[in-house]
Design a protein around this motif. Sequence first.
Motif, PDB file in Angstrom:
ATOM      1  N   GLN A 189       0.832  -1.197   0.000  1.00 58.94           N
ATOM      2  CA  GLN A 189       0.000   0.000   0.000  1.00 58.94           C
ATOM      3  C   GLN A 189       0.871   1.254   0.000  1.00 58.94           C
ATOM      4  OE1 GLN A 189      -3.036   0.898  -0.349  1.00 58.94           O
ATOM      5  NE2 GLN A 189      -3.081   2.949   0.517  1.00 58.94           N
ATOM      6  N   ILE A 193       0.724   3.990  -3.090  1.00 59.94           N
ATOM      7  CA  ILE A 193       0.189   5.335  -2.851  1.00 59.94           C
ATOM      8  C   ILE A 193       1.273   6.394  -3.040  1.00 59.94           C
ATOM      9  CG2 ILE A 193       0.597   5.615  -0.364  1.00 59.94           C
ATOM     10  CD1 ILE A 193      -2.716   6.253  -2.238  1.00 59.94           C
ATOM     11  N   ALA A 236      -5.836   1.666  -3.888  1.00 56.86           N
ATOM     12  CA  ALA A 236      -4.914   2.277  -2.918  1.00 56.86           C
ATOM     13  C   ALA A 236      -5.454   3.600  -2.391  1.00 56.86           C
ATOM     14  CB  ALA A 236      -3.541   2.476  -3.560  1.00 56.86           C
ATOM     15  N   ASP A 240      -6.259   4.298   1.426  1.00 59.15           N
ATOM     16  CA  ASP A 240      -5.652   5.454   2.094  1.00 59.15           C
ATOM     17  C   ASP A 240      -6.718   6.307   2.777  1.00 59.15           C
ATOM     18  OD1 ASP A 240      -3.160   7.008   2.539  1.00 59.15           O
ATOM     19  OD2 ASP A 240      -4.201   8.538   1.366  1.00 59.15           O
ATOM     20  N   TYR A 257      -3.938  -7.281  -1.837  1.00 58.94           N
ATOM     21  CA  TYR A 257      -3.560  -7.034  -3.226  1.00 58.94           C
ATOM     22  C   TYR A 257      -3.264  -8.384  -3.881  1.00 58.94           C
ATOM     23  CZ  TYR A 257      -3.174  -1.978  -2.496  1.00 58.94           C
ATOM     24  OH  TYR A 257      -3.453  -0.653  -2.240  1.00 58.94           O
TER      25      TYR A 257
END
Length: 805
Positions: A189, A193, A236, A240, A257
């Motif tokens: 992640q 991001i 993502a 977030d 994922y």
Amino acid sequence: MDPLSATASIIAILHLSAKVLTYLNDVKDASKDRAQCAIEASNLHSLLVSLRFRLEEGGASQPWYTTVRALAVENGPLDQFKQALETLRTKMTDGGRLKQAGKALMWKFKKEEIASIMARMERLKTLVEIALQMDNFKLSQAVKDDTSFVRTHVPVIQSGVETIRQEQDSIRHHRLLEWISSTDYPAQQSDIIKRRQEGTGQWFLDAPEVARWLNEAKATLFCPGIPGAGKTMIAAIAIDHLLELAQSSSHGVAFVYCNYQAQEEQDTSSMLAAILKQLVQGRLSAMEPIEQLYQRHADRGTRPSLDEIYNALRDVLAHYPSVHIVIDALDECHDGMRRQCLDKLRDLQARRNVRLMATSRFIPEIQDAFRKALRLEVQASREDVKRFVAGQTYRLPRCIQRDAALQEMVQEKIVEAVDGMFLLARLHTDSLLDKRTAKDVKSTLAKLSKGTAALDGAYREALHRIQGQLDGDRELAKIVLSWITFAKRPLTTNEICCALAVEPDESEVDPEKVPDVEDLVSVCAGLVVVDQESAVIRLVHYTTQEYFERTRDAWNPGGHLHIATTCLTYLCFKAFRSGGCSTDKEFEERLQQHQFLDYAAKHWGQHARAVEAEVANLACTLLQSGLLSCAVQVSEISDYKYRKYRGYSIRYPKITALHCTAWFGLASIAERVLSTVEEIATDAVNAKDSWGRTPLLLAAEQGHGDTAKLLLDKGANVNAQGGHYGGNALQAASEGGHEQQVVKLLLDKGANVNAQGGDYGNALQAASKGGHKQVVKLLRDKGAYARLDADDHMTSFHLFYWHSI
């Protein structure tokens, strides 16, 4: 407190100090602090022994006894010394757990911690020395002074003890969480991001469908999109946003994922375990279900079943008012596992307030599974693509960087060409990296590929740029792309760099041959990226993998041969000629020192299967020498490196070369092995490894029909029972769903369709457990039946499933 109570306190401390002194003498890498601490503790131990006997000899009526009793009051000098001993014991032994696990004791104290402990020892030593002088006035004054000191410093001391306990709890929690799941989706992640261009994806967060999903109980949001549309980035961005919201709420967040290269590892159990891990990380008070699983399995070296993980996850969900779960790239998950995982998540959703989001390509089966869900298609907006291209300007040639009009042209032309595909925008941007004049830039922009064939065109252009490099860079790029494309799981940067340094006929890696990972990325024309948090090197997108797999005969037909040869050469290194490691420490050091060993040991056979004839000699060198036990130990154990029970590293099966070839399905090499064995072929094919498994059972479990046929033709017992599960080859093949490859073969060779035994129960139950309808139907047609008595372990779900076919 009477003298007897004071004496009892001293006796209890003497027992504890004796244990601590033993630990202090056993500490590895002893320091001066450790030695001084041991000396002081020993001196004080001797003084307390003298005080104990003085108390036992005297009479309670003497004034001296009244004063001595003050040493044993709550939070008094004796109590303080006991706390110091407890601190030493706890930090050196992890509360006794590491000692039980056979771990070496380590000196983990900071200077200030030892100073505090030594100060407490010194104060008590002074008091005991005065007490032994039998000077009542002097002792009274000393106890009074010490009591004032303790009253002032107890809060500080207690705070220090609490800090140490918290540190120990944190270490223990980390160990438990790594044991339940070693996956690190939060690292992925972070990597994803970080690549977000500021402002992109806001349209998704503003969508009414997302608002409903965020706030509606048990809502499901399905986000399909074309390849390269940016689905993973949208996932993502959603994650977030959820993590940010969770900071100011009591709601849970978990995510997975999916990865086309990790299908073997991403089964339903591992995916649910990863979700369980994340939710417990968010609420450590919910650790109990994992602790129970650990206590049940860790010492035996077993893993929790799917049902156990499901039940633990269900219990943890009860600690949250609601939980959002995001599954990215569902289409990259194996079909059977995908169905099973969705069934489990929906069952949890029916019981708890679980809000599920999934992204996927337009796969009819997946779309049908989400037909009742909220739906929001992922498509790169013009504004997002333009922001992305603008954000890449710093990477482009100077002729673009210093010309605002040309920058605007680049953005507009790429936006027009990509038709909602972020991936294509990236590839088109990369195609400008070597254009040094405005004319070359404009010419390239005029020829940008569009439409459904655009990705293939962009990949062909990237390969063309690779072909135009210097010979060394071109060959390096080809090898790197081969490794990443054909690898059976994602490779770390250390692994691929080590693999690239392996040379034919050499017996170790030359450090001067190891390349820099930055160079690997540089020569691959934007087709390869490195995830910094997880240190994984990968292709830029799933479609890149598909393209290279479709065209491999054209761009690198020798990929599997190179990889298989490298793996086998590495496993034959002189460092592994001693065989398996005999201790946990030696095993862990071997894995750390030899970065490519884990991959080579686990996957050499899969690569060799594609080029069996070409690598047969090298494979036999590995199989018919002491080297095999090293490879087997690593392939069976290295996934369990967080199971810190004593001797875990030696709990691997002792197998023959034939067992190994059966596991990997190397039929022709197995035949060659049989031609060299000293015993009769029938004995060899029916030999059991140290876990009770025959080669036939292993071949059936993995679905290798050609190898199973060879073994049967050589006299393998089709109904032999054995292994951890106590089952047979038919049960193993049925549980794996290997209908065409193995189940029919075994039945034709006389396998008993209703043979009972082991955890499977029988073949019908094994097929039902795995959800394999066609195998169940085949077995029923051959006369299989389900018994309803308790010995068969047939659950109500399996019975329902069986009768529904």
